[in-house]
Design an enzyme around this catalytic site. Structure first.
Site, mmCIF file in Angstrom:
data_model
loop_
_atom_site.group_PDB
_atom_site.id
_atom_site.type_symbol
_atom_site.label_atom_id
_atom_site.label_comp_id
_atom_site.label_asym_id
_atom_site.label_seq_id
_atom_site.Cartn_x
_atom_site.Cartn_y
_atom_site.Cartn_z
ATOM 1 N N LYS A 202 0.818 -1.216 0.000
ATOM 2 C CA LYS A 202 0.000 0.000 0.000
ATOM 3 C C LYS A 202 0.861 1.280 0.000
ATOM 4 O O LYS A 202 2.067 1.226 0.281
ATOM 5 C CB LYS A 202 -0.950 -0.034 1.209
ATOM 6 C CG LYS A 202 -1.994 -1.164 1.127
ATOM 7 C CD LYS A 202 -2.989 -1.086 2.289
ATOM 8 C CE LYS A 202 -4.049 -2.173 2.186
ATOM 9 N NZ LYS A 202 -5.061 -2.063 3.276
ATOM 10 N N ASN B 219 -2.131 0.345 6.659
ATOM 11 C CA ASN B 219 -1.598 -0.891 7.250
ATOM 12 C C ASN B 219 -0.748 -1.708 6.283
ATOM 13 O O ASN B 219 -0.643 -2.930 6.405
ATOM 14 C CB ASN B 219 -2.735 -1.714 7.874
ATOM 15 C CG ASN B 219 -3.793 -2.104 6.857
ATOM 16 O OD1 ASN B 219 -3.644 -1.842 5.672
ATOM 17 N ND2 ASN B 219 -4.852 -2.744 7.324
ATOM 18 N N HIS C 86 -2.327 -5.367 1.521
ATOM 19 C CA HIS C 86 -3.619 -6.029 1.310
ATOM 20 C C HIS C 86 -3.338 -7.489 0.991
ATOM 21 O O HIS C 86 -2.338 -7.805 0.351
ATOM 22 C CB HIS C 86 -4.372 -5.410 0.119
ATOM 23 C CG HIS C 86 -5.505 -6.274 -0.367
ATOM 24 N ND1 HIS C 86 -6.754 -6.217 0.209
ATOM 25 C CD2 HIS C 86 -5.554 -7.261 -1.304
ATOM 26 C CE1 HIS C 86 -7.531 -7.126 -0.390
ATOM 27 N NE2 HIS C 86 -6.832 -7.770 -1.308
ATOM 28 N N GLU D 273 -9.520 -10.859 -7.693
ATOM 29 C CA GLU D 273 -8.593 -9.737 -7.515
ATOM 30 C C GLU D 273 -7.398 -9.827 -8.473
ATOM 31 O O GLU D 273 -6.948 -8.807 -9.016
ATOM 32 C CB GLU D 273 -8.142 -9.673 -6.053
ATOM 33 C CG GLU D 273 -9.296 -9.293 -5.130
ATOM 34 C CD GLU D 273 -8.963 -9.352 -3.645
ATOM 35 O OE1 GLU D 273 -9.864 -9.046 -2.839
ATOM 36 O OE2 GLU D 273 -7.820 -9.691 -3.278
HETATM 37 P P1 ADP Z 1 -8.043 -6.623 5.727
HETATM 38 O O1 ADP Z 1 -7.215 -5.706 4.843
HETATM 39 O O2 ADP Z 1 -7.280 -7.072 6.933
HETATM 40 O O3 ADP Z 1 -8.667 -7.776 4.972
HETATM 41 P P2 ADP Z 1 -10.691 -5.349 5.724
HETATM 42 O O4 ADP Z 1 -10.956 -6.145 4.478
HETATM 43 O O5 ADP Z 1 -11.671 -5.455 6.832
HETATM 44 O O6 ADP Z 1 -9.249 -5.725 6.318
HETATM 45 O O7 ADP Z 1 -10.551 -3.814 5.368
HETATM 46 C C1 ADP Z 1 -9.935 -3.388 4.174
HETATM 47 C C2 ADP Z 1 -9.009 -2.228 4.482
HETATM 48 O O8 ADP Z 1 -9.790 -1.122 4.918
HETATM 49 C C3 ADP Z 1 -8.026 -2.454 5.623
HETATM 50 O O9 ADP Z 1 -6.868 -3.168 5.242
HETATM 51 C C4 ADP Z 1 -7.702 -1.032 6.034
HETATM 52 O O10 ADP Z 1 -6.791 -0.410 5.132
HETATM 53 C C5 ADP Z 1 -9.073 -0.363 5.890
HETATM 54 N N1 ADP Z 1 -9.832 -0.391 7.147
HETATM 55 C C6 ADP Z 1 -10.413 -1.457 7.745
HETATM 56 N N2 ADP Z 1 -11.043 -1.124 8.882
HETATM 57 C C7 ADP Z 1 -10.861 0.223 9.007
HETATM 58 C C8 ADP Z 1 -11.259 1.196 9.976
HETATM 59 N N3 ADP Z 1 -11.984 0.850 11.048
HETATM 60 N N4 ADP Z 1 -10.882 2.478 9.783
HETATM 61 C C9 ADP Z 1 -10.161 2.854 8.693
HETATM 62 N N5 ADP Z 1 -9.758 1.985 7.739
HETATM 63 C C10 ADP Z 1 -10.086 0.693 7.902
HETATM 64 MG MG MG Z 2 -10.083 -7.713 3.421
#
Ligand code: ADP
Ligand code: MG
Length: 140
Positions: free
Chosen positions: A11, A114, A117, A128
């Protein structure tokens, strides 16, 4: 265990800090092989389409803005049980909850920024991968 593929994004928070190599090394050390990789600047439309599953979530607009705030590196990763293997080395979505030694624990800035992805199922991995790569761009 079958050799499968998953989709990964390094990212913008990570590319900005010049961590492409550091993150890729953690993926490789976890037993994943990069079989396709390209650095791209996502368009707003591309990011909205990619994260369409989250469009009702309160953070959707912020997430799209973040994902187009700089270049990303999209990758296809191959390995035994690749989806789970990648999710394990990524760590929890919120770096505060991520296990020691995971990419998000070591590198993530916040729950949004974070660093990586990773697909959450074989089915979504295929969707994807097809969203970003032509078959001839993937060389195993
Ligand atoms: P992951 O990437 O661990 O699969 P999700 O699919 O739930 O997590 O969410 C997609 C992305 O959205 C996350 O990686 C993060 O960048 C963002 N995200 C998730 N939850 C939040 C939140 N509460 N606040 C801001 N951004 C979030
Ligand atoms: Mg996800």
């Amino acid at each position: 265990m079958a050799v499968t593929r998953t989709f990964s994004i390094i990212k913008p928070d990570a590319t900005r800090r010049n961590l492409t190599g550091a993150v890729t090394k953690m993926l490789e050390d976890a037993g994943l092989r990069v079989v396709a990789s390209k650095r791209i600047q996502m368009t707003k439309e591309q990011a909205e389409g990619f994260y369409a599953v989250h469009k009702e979530r309160p953070f959707f607009g912020e997430l799209v803005s973040f994902m187009i705030s700089g270049p990303v590196v999209v990758q296809v990763l191959e390995g035994e049980d690749a989806v789970k293997r990648n999710r394990d080395v990524m760590g929890a979505t919120n770096p505060a909850d991520a296990a020691e030694g995971t990419i998000r624990k070591v590198h993530a800035e916040s729950i949004e920024a974070n660093s990586v992805h990773g697909s959450d199922s074989d089915e979504n991995a295929k969707i994807e991968i097809d969203y970003f790569f032509k078959p001839e761009e993937i060389v195993g």
